[in-house]
Design a protein around this motif. Structure first.
Motif, short mmCIF file in Angstrom:
data_model
loop_
_atom_site.label_atom_id
_atom_site.label_comp_id
_atom_site.label_asym_id
_atom_site.label_seq_id
_atom_site.Cartn_x
_atom_site.Cartn_y
_atom_site.Cartn_z
N VAL A 1 4.85 5.59 8.36
CA VAL A 1 3.47 5.71 8.88
C VAL A 1 2.50 5.54 7.72
N SER A 2 1.25 5.23 8.05
CA SER A 2 0.25 5.07 6.99
C SER A 2 -0.04 6.43 6.35
N LEU B 1 5.83 9.05 18.13
CA LEU B 1 5.30 7.88 17.40
C LEU B 1 4.37 7.04 18.27
N GLN B 2 4.72 6.90 19.55
CA GLN B 2 3.81 6.16 20.45
C GLN B 2 2.51 6.93 20.64
N LEU B 3 2.62 8.27 20.66
CA LEU B 3 1.40 9.08 20.80
C LEU B 3 0.49 8.87 19.57
N MET B 4 1.10 8.87 18.39
CA MET B 4 0.30 8.62 17.18
C MET B 4 -0.35 7.24 17.26
N ARG B 5 0.41 6.26 17.71
CA ARG B 5 -0.16 4.91 17.82
C ARG B 5 -1.31 4.89 18.83
N HIS B 6 -1.07 5.54 19.98
CA HIS B 6 -2.09 5.62 21.04
C HIS B 6 -3.38 6.24 20.49
N LEU B 7 -3.24 7.33 19.75
CA LEU B 7 -4.42 8.03 19.22
C LEU B 7 -5.11 7.20 18.13
N GLY C 1 0.81 -1.23 0.00
CA GLY C 1 0.00 0.00 0.00
C GLY C 1 0.84 1.26 0.00
N GLU C 2 0.19 2.36 0.43
CA GLU C 2 0.80 3.69 0.37
C GLU C 2 1.19 4.14 1.78
N TYR C 3 2.41 4.61 1.93
CA TYR C 3 2.90 5.02 3.24
C TYR C 3 3.67 6.34 3.11
N VAL C 4 4.04 6.89 4.26
CA VAL C 4 4.93 8.04 4.28
C VAL C 4 6.16 7.66 5.08
N LEU C 5 7.32 7.86 4.45
CA LEU C 5 8.60 7.62 5.13
C LEU C 5 9.14 8.98 5.56
N GLU D 1 -5.14 4.03 17.84
CA GLU D 1 -5.83 2.91 18.48
C GLU D 1 -7.15 3.34 19.12
N ARG D 2 -7.27 4.63 19.43
CA ARG D 2 -8.50 5.15 20.05
C ARG D 2 -9.42 5.83 19.04
N GLY D 3 -9.17 5.57 17.78
CA GLY D 3 -10.10 6.04 16.74
C GLY D 3 -9.91 7.48 16.31
N ILE D 4 -8.82 8.12 16.74
CA ILE D 4 -8.54 9.48 16.24
C ILE D 4 -7.84 9.30 14.89
N PRO D 5 -8.27 10.05 13.87
CA PRO D 5 -7.72 9.81 12.53
C PRO D 5 -6.32 10.40 12.36
N VAL D 6 -5.33 9.63 12.75
CA VAL D 6 -3.93 10.06 12.60
C VAL D 6 -3.16 8.91 11.95
N PRO D 7 -2.01 9.20 11.32
CA PRO D 7 -1.25 8.13 10.68
C PRO D 7 -0.80 7.09 11.71
#
Ligand SMILES: Nc1ncnc2c1ncn2[C@@H]1O[C@H](COP(=O)(O)OP(=O)(O)OP(=O)(O)O)[C@@H](O)[C@H]1O
Ligand SMILES: N[C@@H](CCO)C(=O)O
Length: 321
Positions: A101-102, A65-71, A46-50, A73-79
């Motif tokens: 990241v996605s 990066l953990q914050l992005m993952r945390h968000l 698929g398509e990603y951003v490096l 996982e909680r349904g906030i639309p972030v990469p």
């Protein structure tokens, strides 16, 4: 833009083996952004951003990066960051930290209307609440300490009038931040850079926000002020557009109502948010880093906004009955 670090598709072949993304099939430098080297990366999956981080080190990056993952996982639309086989989100590339990241769908809405501002307000409030139990700690690294350390490095380049403005505003903000109502403002991990160019829309539908690399723990109100100072202004004059401000604030407070201290702190916080970007733009303008392509942002834009916020009261956080 900035691609500070040139990366080729050939170089990525081996590096990509650690990620569950298949082979890299295309890589394209992204010609916008001033902090990191960004690439659109197409793989068999698929398509990603490096992103290759130019200014941040391995110690700071887990917070973002953990914050992005945390968000995410909680349904906030972030990469969503992609972990390698060892579970790491940050991996060296050409000796610098890098992450995949996605890719979000859509494009930036550079002429926002109240409907877009309302979506941004809703997302920001949801993001604040979703991040409240994020366990890692990192202060906003572009906060008061940074302003006080950076101001002496740019004063020499300024007109006497602007130097006086910068000095008096940093003093005003130091005094504001030392006050008792400031200490009561709700705080948590905040984005701290939620500009128009960091949010994606498809039509009127907000599809996500990115660029968490200035995130840190700060007051929620500061994050809101940064956002309003970009989304709700006339770009030529810096003057707030009341319809957009009210749309953004109403949507935010429908998710997370404001406290009495926040209502009192709103005007000085809008000034703090203007100061932060005036100073960082002055710094980037007068002390640029090497880059293959680099367009520094215009510092005078935020000088105008700061002068305007000092001169003209903004719409209140909660309209008077
Ligand atoms: N996850 C993503 N999905 C889609 N596009 C992205 C994503 N991340 C970055 N981009 C694209 O890359 C560009 C630059 O990214 P970003 O804003 O993070 O860079 P930066 O160097 O940190 O910039 P700045 O701090 O100046 O805003 C964005 O404008 C956007 O077009
Ligand atoms: N949003 C910042 C750039 C850093 O992300 C600015 O406009 O100065």
């Amino acid at each position: 833009m900035a691609v500070f670090t040139a990366v080729t598709l050939d170089e990525l072949t081996q590096w990509m083996e650690q990620f569950p993304l298949g082979q890299a099939v295309a890589l394209k430098g992204i010609a916008s952004g001033i902090e990191n080297s960004n690439f659109f990366l197409t793989t068999e999956r698929g398509e990603y951003v490096l992103t290759v981080f130019e200014n941040l080190d391995f110690e700071q990056l887990p917070f973002y990066l953990q914050l992005m993952r945390h968000l995410a996982e909680r349904g906030i639309p972030v990469p969503a960051p992609v972990a390698n086989a060892q579970g790491e989100l940050v991996v060296p590339l050409r000796g610098k930290p890098a992450a995949i990241v996605s890719k979000l769908e859509g494009s930036s809405q550079m002429d926002p209307q109240p409907v877009h501002c309302a979506d941004v307000g809703t997302m920001l409030a949801r993001m604040h609440l979703a991040a409240a139990d994020f366990p890692l700690q990192q202060p906003n690294l572009r906060g008061l300490d940074w302003w006080q350390a950076t101001m002496p490095q740019v004063l020499q380049y300024l007109t006497p009038d602007n130097a006086a403005l910068l000095q008096s505003e940093v003093a005003f903000q130091a005094n504001f931040a030392a006050g008792t109502s400031y200490a009561k403002l709700p705080r948590g991990p905040v984005h701290a850079d939620l500009f128009r160019n960091n949010v994606m829309f498809v039509g009127e539908k907000l599809t996500g926000c990115f660029d968490f690399y200035f995130a840190g723990v700060d007051t929620w109100l500061y994050d809101l002020a940064v956002t309003v100072n970009d989304w709700c202004i006339d770009l030529d004059s810096g003057v707030l557009d009341v319809a957009r401000v009210n749309a953004l604030l109403a949507a935010y407070r429908a998710v997370r109502p404001f406290t009495a201290e926040e209502e009192l702190a709103w005007q000085p916080m809008l000034r703090a948010a203007a100061l932060r970007f005036w100073l960082s733009r002055l710094y980037d303008f007068y002390a640029p880093r090497e880059a293959e392509l680099l367009t520094p942002h215009d510092p005078t834009h935020f000088e105008r906004i700061l002068r305007e916020r000092i001169a003209t009261p903004a719409p209140r956080l909660v309209p008077q009955e």
